[in-house]
Design an enzyme around this catalytic site. Structure first.
Site, mmCIF file in Angstrom:
data_model
loop_
_atom_site.group_PDB
_atom_site.id
_atom_site.type_symbol
_atom_site.label_atom_id
_atom_site.label_comp_id
_atom_site.label_asym_id
_atom_site.label_seq_id
_atom_site.Cartn_x
_atom_site.Cartn_y
_atom_site.Cartn_z
ATOM 1 N N HIS A 48 -1.594 -3.823 8.785
ATOM 2 C CA HIS A 48 -1.805 -5.259 8.626
ATOM 3 C C HIS A 48 -3.004 -5.542 7.717
ATOM 4 O O HIS A 48 -2.942 -6.396 6.842
ATOM 5 C CB HIS A 48 -2.017 -5.874 10.007
ATOM 6 C CG HIS A 48 -2.042 -7.367 9.994
ATOM 7 N ND1 HIS A 48 -0.903 -8.120 9.816
ATOM 8 C CD2 HIS A 48 -3.058 -8.240 10.109
ATOM 9 C CE1 HIS A 48 -1.227 -9.397 9.840
ATOM 10 N NE2 HIS A 48 -2.534 -9.499 10.007
ATOM 11 N N GLU A 70 4.915 -2.921 8.077
ATOM 12 C CA GLU A 70 4.322 -3.709 9.138
ATOM 13 C C GLU A 70 5.398 -4.342 10.031
ATOM 14 O O GLU A 70 5.268 -4.363 11.256
ATOM 15 C CB GLU A 70 3.447 -4.794 8.519
ATOM 16 C CG GLU A 70 2.587 -5.515 9.524
ATOM 17 C CD GLU A 70 2.159 -6.879 9.022
ATOM 18 O OE1 GLU A 70 2.887 -7.449 8.164
ATOM 19 O OE2 GLU A 70 1.133 -7.377 9.476
ATOM 20 N N ASN A 387 -1.657 29.514 2.826
ATOM 21 C CA ASN A 387 -1.533 30.957 2.830
ATOM 22 C C ASN A 387 -1.351 31.507 4.229
ATOM 23 O O ASN A 387 -0.511 32.376 4.469
ATOM 24 C CB ASN A 387 -2.815 31.569 2.253
ATOM 25 C CG ASN A 387 -2.542 32.213 0.923
ATOM 26 O OD1 ASN A 387 -1.434 32.664 0.678
ATOM 27 N ND2 ASN A 387 -3.536 32.242 0.071
#
Lengths: 658, 107, 120
Positions: A48, A70, A387
């Protein structure tokens, strides 16, 4: 004026919004793990705020996009729609999409891309409709040249801050007005509650006014009064009913606003500082001022009897200066949590993609790091984490077969050690595969055989340029970026990376970083008439050598033996072209330093002593110079260059290669 | 002018004088209302609105109620002065006839 | 010139509002949530309060409700800064005692016009 002045809040808006997006993401991930439904409120609030800000500061595309997110969140909040995996996934992607928009906004590029449009459509589709294109049609109001307005406030209207007098004043601005007050309902004085309205009005308003305009005066009090607006005389609408003035959409005006604003610089950085830190700074400055005024007394009339006081004052001055220095440095310090925050998401996405089960264990998020270090440590960390998941942790079945729990654990931890910050990335995976590494290194021509190599030496091989261990290069880590780049990036920050690995048990990568980049502890070395600062962290030892300890090699290179290892000599006076420097090895000093994973000897005239150096950027004040990381101003006011060990080592190895 | 020569010992009719505050709005009415209620019992009250810089509908309403009460009690209300702000408010709210403010500010 | 309290958890919004109003000669204080605003409002009387609806700790609507219980804030204009999509919030705010609202997004001119409107 308005548009220009607006731009100054863009940076703040970007920063708080990015923070908001981080919060959204964290909350979404927590929801995903079955977190409290209250989290939806947090997410909603962040969305918002971004929507409101985006619209205000002239980013309509962003506002429109956030509007969809929203609305969806609103439905989740109300319980109109269940919170399930696909929805969370969609919202997570929206967070990413918004991050992209912010990056483009900061760079002054067009905000929308195709992906954003598609995603906006998906959000709308999730709510079972099409994306809203905000174009508001303006309803033409009835027209008349005179009106009768009957207005009777409810008793509570004034208490809400709506003064009838104000409304009358607004009406008066619309035209000529004749007001009649209706006092019939006015209670007697002793019965009158002063804050209540008991007067009604009939207003004759003459002027070319639309009904809507009159009505808008009463916008806020619609529910707090009885209101009627009737035309006194009706007028025929003009032939061409005000051709709907080129429908000014919100989007168009907002864009105009943005275009008028100066281009936002992509990376004008700022730091958010906690009030506590500022307060302690102010306290310190206060104390400094007191000390200063105390010392000031000695300027006019000093006699030797006051020597002790003077010394006391100077001691205080030194202490306050040091504390002030620490506090000011502290302002640049930010918690590493802001970098760690991205990992839950990364780990979630990555493990899902690979079909591995990974638990992320994070500690020390509050450990503070210099802002510059913080901004640059993200990439190396991401690489290490990728990794670890990609190569380190095994598939569930393999883990089961090895007698481990199916879920692998990835530990990310930051803590202080001495004057440094240590960040560890540890996994309980398979550990380094010595045979595979040796084989690869031989294939790459890095070594001729692994015979007699210690495990540490083998592990070091993965930091060699171009080394890649995975049997299959996945699209996750195999991006042409190897561990050598990680090490170099960390070295650029004045830090180091090491690995400890136990086959079958897992690996730990340890990144050691300086607390701050702005001040370093260094050794001041004399070379000819100049001084150079060698960072203390890189120094292994200083030795005085006999002439015969030096061996000349082809191409003008020199080597010396140090603890059974031959190290190249770098004569600083040669590198920097210093006149009048010591040339004879026996008359000077060899400082053994370590940088970029290898050791070299720096040959200097001698040492002046240890000192803290405030780093001044050479790049900002002059230009980048190879082998120099910055400059500092010495106590006597002269300038000393700070030696970039890793840079020198790289220069050396290039020379060797040539 | 009324009782120049009063046979009674005390002046029976005390002329109440009330000066309206500069900020004569809702927030000030908790103080002003009791003063007015008290004054409404007397026979002749004088209101001084010369200092009024801010006024609102609630205050104007109170003044109307006061005048009505004073008149109903057989007294009279006169104005020692009225600021432009006060006169504007009276006109905007259609209360000119009711409040009977002095047309021009006394010198 | 009026004393105005600007309440919003967004620093950029607050900054924009404060900057605009200060530019018009008003004295502006800032607060980042309803609770802080309430504490501040008790400390000094403001002529106008501008408050965001969605805020952590205490939202704007609860803040209005609390403010209206203070005698010195009876009748003092309080405007909610709300978005178009939240018509229900406007009504909720009104019910709590807000004077009116200003719909986001607004530009400095709109802000000033509305503020001048309520300050009269």
């Amino acid at each position: 004026m308005a548009n220009v002045s607006m731009a100054q809040f863009h940076q703040v808006f970007f920063e708080e919004s990015l923070e908001g997006l981080d919060n959204m993401e964290t909350a979404l991930l927590a929801l995903d793990e079955g977190g409290d439904k209250e989290l939806v409120h947090t997410i909603f609030r962040a969305a918002h705020s971004i929507k409101g800000g985006a619209a205000t500061f002239g980013f309509p595309e962003m506002s429109a996009f956030t509007h969809e997110a929203e609305s969806l969140l609103d439905e989740l909040r109300d319980g109109r729609r269940p919170i399930d995996k696909p929805i969370i996934e969609l919202l997570l992607r929206s967070v990413d999409c918004l991050r992209g928009m912010f990056a483009r906004a900061q760079a002054g590029q067009p905000l929308n891309d195709e992906a954003a449009e598609v995603l906006r459509g998906e959000l709308a589709a999730a709510m079972g409709r099409e994306a809203v294109t905000e174009v508001k049609a303006r309803r033409a109001g009835d027209r008349a040249d005179a009106w009768v307005v009957r207005f009777r406030p409810h008793p509570g209207m004034a208490a809400s801050g709506n003064d009838p007098l104000r409304l009358m004043r607004e009406l008066k601005a619309l035209g000529e007005m004749k007001v009649t007050a209706d006092l019939d309902r006015l209670p007697a004085l002793d019965k009158l509650e002063a804050s209540e309205c008991h007067i009604g009005w009939t207003i004759e308003l003459r002027g070319q006014v639309k009904r809507d305009t009159i009505k808008s005066v009463f916008d806020w009090v619609e529910d707090e009064c009885d209101l009627s607006i009737e035309p006194l005389h009706v007028v025929a609408p003009p032939a061409a009913v005000e051709a709907p003035k080129a429908p000014v959409t919100d989007v168009a005006t907002a864009r105009a606003a943005r275009d008028g604003a100066p281009a936002a610089s992509a990376e004008s950085s700022s730091v958010r500082v906690s009030i506590d830190k500022i307060d302690s700074l102010i306290d310190l400055v206060g104390e400094l001022v007191i000390t200063q005024s105390m010392l000031d007394q000695f300027r006019e009339n000093f006699d030797i009897a006051k020597l002790a006081m003077l010394q006391e004052g100077l001691t205080q001055l030194a202490r306050h200066t040091r504390e002030l220095q620490e506090s000011v440095m502290g302002i640049r310090m930010l918690p590493i949590g802001s970098v760690f925050n991205r990992f839950p998401r990364l780990v979630r996405d990555l493990s899902a993609k690979l079909g591995k089960s990974v638990r992320l264990d994070m500690h020390g998020e509050h450990t503070e790091l210099d802002k510059t270090v913080l901004e640059k440590i993200g990439d190396p960390l991401v690489h290490l984490v990728r990794n670890a998941i990609d190569h380190g942790l095994e598939m569930p079945d393999k883990r089961r077969a090895a007698g481990k729990v199916e879920q692998g654990t990835l530990r990310l931890e930051a803590f202080h050690r001495g004057g440094s910050i240590v960040v560890e990335v540890a996994d309980d995976g398979a550990g380094l595969n010595r045979e595979a590494i040796v084989a690869k290194a031989i294939q790459r021509g890095l070594i001729s055989s692994g015979e007699g190599m210690s495990d540490e030496a083998v592990a070091e091989l993965i930091f060699q340029p171009g080394f890649s261990t995975a049997a299959v290069t996945t699209d996750l880590s195999g991006r042409g970026v190897g561990m050598d780049v990680v090490r170099r990036n960390v070295a650029d920050l004045g830090g180091s990376v090491t690995i400890r690995s136990t086959q079958g048990k897992g690996s730990v990568f340890t990144i050691t970083l300086p607390l701050t980049l702005a001040i370093i502890d260094g050794l001041s070395a004399a070379v000819g008439e100049e001084s150079y600062i060698v960072p203390l962290v890189s120094i292994v030892e200083s030795v005085q050598l006999k002439a015969e300890a030096i061996r000349s090699v082809g191409g003008g290179g020199e080597l010396f033996k140090f603890r059974g290892e031959y190290l190249p000599v770098i004569r600083l006076h040669e590198v920097f072209g210093c006149a009048g420097a010591v040339r004879n090895i026996e008359d000077g000093l060899m400082i053994v330093v370590e940088g970029d994973g290898s050791r070299v000897g720096l040959f200097v005239d001698g040492l002046n002593g240890q000192q803290q150096a405030v780093v001044k950027s050479l790049e900002a004040n002059y230009r980048r110079v190879q082998g120099v990381s910055g400059a500092t101003i010495l106590a006597d006011g002269s300038v000393a260059l700070i030696v970039d060990i890793a840079g020198l080592v790289r220069m050396q190895s290039r020379r060797k290669a040539a | 002018m009324g009782s120049k020569t009063s046979s009674r010992g005390k002046a029976a009719e005390v002329a109440a004088g009330i000066a309206l505050p500069a900020d004569c709005r809702l927030g000030a009415l908790d103080t002003l209302a009791p003063q007015l209620r008290e004054a409404a019992g007397g026979s002749a009250a004088t209101l001084d609105g010369a200092a009024v810089e801010k006024v609102d509908g609630a205050a104007m309403q109170l003044l109307v109620a006061f005048r009505r009460a004073a008149v109903a009690a057989g007294g009279s209300v006169s104005w020692a002065g009225a600021s432009d702000v006060l006169r504007e408010a009276s006109s905007l709210l259609g209360l000119d006839a009711e409040l009977d403010l002095p047309a021009v500010r006394p010198a | 010139m009026a004393k105005i309290l600007a309440v919003d958890d967004s620093a950029s919004m607050r900054g924009m509002v404060a900057f605009t109003l200060r530019g018009a000669g008003h004295e502006v204080s800032e607060a980042e949530n309803g609770q802080l605003a309430l504490d501040q409002a008790k400390g000094g009387k403001y002529d106008l309060v501008l408050a965001d609806v969605n805020m952590p700790v205490m939202d704007g609507i609860s803040m209005v409700r609390e403010l209206r219980t203070l005698p010195e804030y009876k009748g003092v204009p309080i405007l909610m800064l709300t978005t178009e999509s939240h018509t229900d919030k406007k009504m909720e705010g009104k019910a709590a005692g807000a004077t009116g609202w200003l719909v986001k997004p607004f530009d400095p001119e709109q802000l000033l016009a509305t503020v001048n409107r309520v300050l009269g």
